[in-house]
Structure formats: structure tokens, C-alpha cells
Design a protein around this motif. Structure first.
Motif, PDB file in Angstrom:
ATOM      1  N   GLY A  14       0.798  -1.219   0.000  1.00 59.96           N
ATOM      2  CA  GLY A  14       0.000   0.000   0.000  1.00 59.96           C
ATOM      3  C   GLY A  14       0.827   1.263   0.000  1.00 59.96           C
ATOM      4  O   GLY A  14       0.383   2.306  -0.482  1.00 59.96           O
ATOM      5  N   ARG A  15       2.034   1.180   0.519  1.00 55.97           N
ATOM      6  CA  ARG A  15       2.904   2.363   0.590  1.00 55.97           C
ATOM      7  C   ARG A  15       4.357   1.895   0.686  1.00 55.97           C
ATOM      8  O   ARG A  15       4.648   0.717   0.758  1.00 55.97           O
ATOM      9  N   ASP A  36      -2.790  -4.683   1.469  1.00 57.49           N
ATOM     10  CA  ASP A  36      -2.529  -3.849   2.643  1.00 57.49           C
ATOM     11  C   ASP A  36      -3.610  -4.145   3.669  1.00 57.49           C
ATOM     12  O   ASP A  36      -4.651  -4.718   3.336  1.00 57.49           O
ATOM     13  N   ASP A  38      -5.059  -1.708   5.377  1.00 55.66           N
ATOM     14  CA  ASP A  38      -5.933  -0.543   5.397  1.00 55.66           C
ATOM     15  C   ASP A  38      -6.587  -0.363   4.033  1.00 55.66           C
ATOM     16  O   ASP A  38      -5.902  -0.253   3.012  1.00 55.66           O
ATOM     17  N   THR A  41      -5.654   2.938   2.096  1.00 54.18           N
ATOM     18  CA  THR A  41      -4.272   2.882   1.613  1.00 54.18           C
ATOM     19  C   THR A  41      -4.165   1.991   0.387  1.00 54.18           C
ATOM     20  O   THR A  41      -3.504   2.333  -0.598  1.00 54.18           O
TER      21      THR A  41
END
Length: 310
Positions: A14-15, A36, A38, A41
Motif C-alpha cells: 500500500g505504501r 494492505d 488498510d 491505503t
């Protein structure tokens, strides 16, 4: 593009580093399953890849369980018809010294990093073997798993275990044309952002500026994007003969880590008694004892930052 027609799963994407891997795989032509814990995200990651012309879907779930591993593979097959590449990147930290580390601290990190890698790879390999067209397993390790690090019993155990599994999988999957490799990244992340030693590099990265050459060249410390190229290369047909390796990358530096090998061998007729060891060990092995932990050179004066105040 190197990965046209390929389908990839990237856990923990996600990041940060995981998103950089997913974005580069997509840029090279692969359809990507984002993962992910979240939902927003994950959705943002999918949107960023689609905005750049790529294809992506998301599975929102914590790795570790077989159920999540099955859901990831199902998303790849249901949306894109196959699975060719798996990158296991998801991770958490619960850092503390051994005598303060709780069962939950240990179990949480082992479950996400080590068990999460195992379950995801097992399900991916089942699909790849059924397709009978080879595949690529790329597992994210850490220098901590190679050399140890103060306060990271759980993390070092998990990352060392991942490299051990990769070596075994390289043997087991060879006949199926599936490669298995570990990538050892050194990059600016949320974790390194809190380390004063890396402050000048993190500041430059946050400002959109090039990191000082000391970090990029001497330390092999760079950005997430610096690692992504190696992941995409190992996912490609160009790396079909590369398997069972632990490859370090960061900044301008690429490294091939050795497998553990005996550095000194000695023999004693009749075996090694306590007395024989007391006499011979310092002579035979004393000068060859191996170091532990990362050893960083002093920062140049112009890159030093004041110590944070309370």
C-alpha cells in the motif's frame, strides 16, 4: 516491456517499499494485486498505478493466514487469469531487547514476516505449478537477518528464516521452472527516518533532492525506487537462471551476499575434548571470529546533524 502479460502479487504494497515494487512491476507491464491492511491505503495504491497506465486490484487483509494467501492468489486468477510473480514484502516491527520482548512481540513479527511469507509462497507455488509455465518468487529480507541488530530478536529471526526458506525453495522448485530469491534492501523508510545517522539522507529524500553521495555510494542507502528495479529484474525472463540468491541493493550499490560457509577448519586426533579446545581454540579460531551487527563509518562533518533534544 519486460513483464508484458505477467501477473504479480505484492504483499504489504500500500505504501513505501512495497508500493515502489508494485509500481515498477506495473510499469514493466505486469498486472498487480496490491495488498494492505488498510482499505483506503490499498485503494490509493491501486489508483496511483492505474493513473500511471497500469493495472491493479487490491486485497485488504493481514498476511500470515492461509486464508489471506488463498485470497491473494484467487484475486490474481479471477481478475487476470494467472499468477507469475509473488513478492513477499509485508512486515511489522515490535522492537525491544530480549529481556523485555513479550510473547506477543515475538509471535506477531514471526507471524507476519515468516509465516506470512511461507503461506503466500505455498499458495502461489500451487498455482504456478498447475499452470506449468514457471514463475518467480521474490522474498524481501533485511541486513538485520544477515548480520543481526540490537533490539530485533524477532525481526532478525524472521528475516534470516526467510533467506533459509528461499535457499530450500530454489532446490525444490527448480524442475518447475520457478525461481526463488531474496532481496536485501537498504532504503529510506519510516524506520530509518527515526535514526539520526541517516538524517541528512532522509531530509534530502523528503525534499525531493538527491541524497548525498556518501549515503548512496559509500553506504548503499537510497530510496524505495532504487530497490524496485532489482525486484522487476528478478521477476523477468532475463533472470531465469538466477535462483537461491540473497541480493542486496540500495542507492548506487548492488551486492551478492554469500551463503554461510566455514571460514576455518581444524582437526584433532580423537576428537575435541574440553581441554583440547581450551588449548587450541584461541590459536585456531581466535583471529577469525566473525563480527555481528552493521558497522557504519563516521559521518562526514557536513552531513552530521545535532542530536535531538528532549
Amino acid at each position: 516491456m519486460a513483464l508484458d502479460g505477467k501477473v504479480a502479487i505484492v504483499t504489504g504494497s500500500g505504501r513505501g517499499l512495497g508500493l515502489a515494487y508494485a509500481a515498477e512491476l506495473a510499469r514493466q507491464g505486469a498486472a498487480v494485486v496490491i495488498n494492505d491492511v488498510d482499505a483506503q491505503t490499498a485503494a490509493d495504491a491501486v489508483s496511483s498505478i492505474e493513473a500511471a497506465g497500469g493495472r491493479a486490484v487490491a486485497v485488504v487483509a493481514p498476511v500470515g493466514s492461509t486464508e489471506t494467501a488463498k485470497a491473494l492468489v484467487a484475486a490474481a486468477v479471477e481478475n487476470y487469469g494467472r499468477l507469475d510473480i509473488l513478492v513477499t514484502n509485508a512486515g511489522v516491527l515490535r522492537d525491544t531487547v530480549l529481556w523485555k520482548m513479550s510473547d506477543d512481540d515475538f509471535d506477531t513479527v514471526i507471524n507476519v514476516h515468516l509465516r506470512g511469507t511461507f503461506t503466500a509462497v505455498r499458495e502461489a507455488v500451487l498455482q504456478m505449478r498447475e499452470q506449468n509455465s514457471g514463475g518467480r518468487i521474490i522474498c524481501i529480507g533485511s541486513p538485520t537477518g544477515q548480520r543481526g541488530n540490537f533490539g530485533q530478536t524477532n525481526y532478525s529471526a524472521a528475516k534470516a528464516g526467510i533467506v533459509g526458506m528461499v535457499r530450500t525453495w530454489a532446490l525444490e522448485l527448480k524442475r518447475a521452472g520457478i525461481t526463488a530469491n531474496a532481496v536485501i534492501p537498504v532504503a529510506a523508510t519510516a524506520m530509518t527516518a527515526t535514526v539520526p545517522y541517516f538524517a541528512a539522507a532522509v531530509e534530502a529524500d523528503a525534499a525531493g533532492e538527491a541524497m548525498p553521495a556518501f549515503f548512496r555510494h559509500d553506504l548503499g542507502f537510497g530510496t524505495s525506487d532504487d530497490v524496485a528495479g532489482l525486484v522487476a529484474y528478478l521477476a523477468s525472463d532475463a533472470a531465469a537462471d538466477v535462483t537461491g540468491q540473497a541480493i542486496g541493493v540500495g542507492g548506487d550499490r548492488l551486492q551478492l551476499w554469500s551463503h554461510p560457509e566455514a571460514v576455518v577448519t581444524a582437526y584433532h586426533d580423537g576428537g575435541w575434548s574440553t581441554e583440547a579446545l581450551e588449548e587450541s581454540f584461541p590459536v585456531e579460531f581466535g583471529s577469525q571470529l566473525q563480527t555481528v551487527g552493521e558497522k557504519f563509518p563516521p559521518l562526514p562533518d557536513d552531513l552530521q546533524r545535532p542530536a535531538p533534544t528532549a
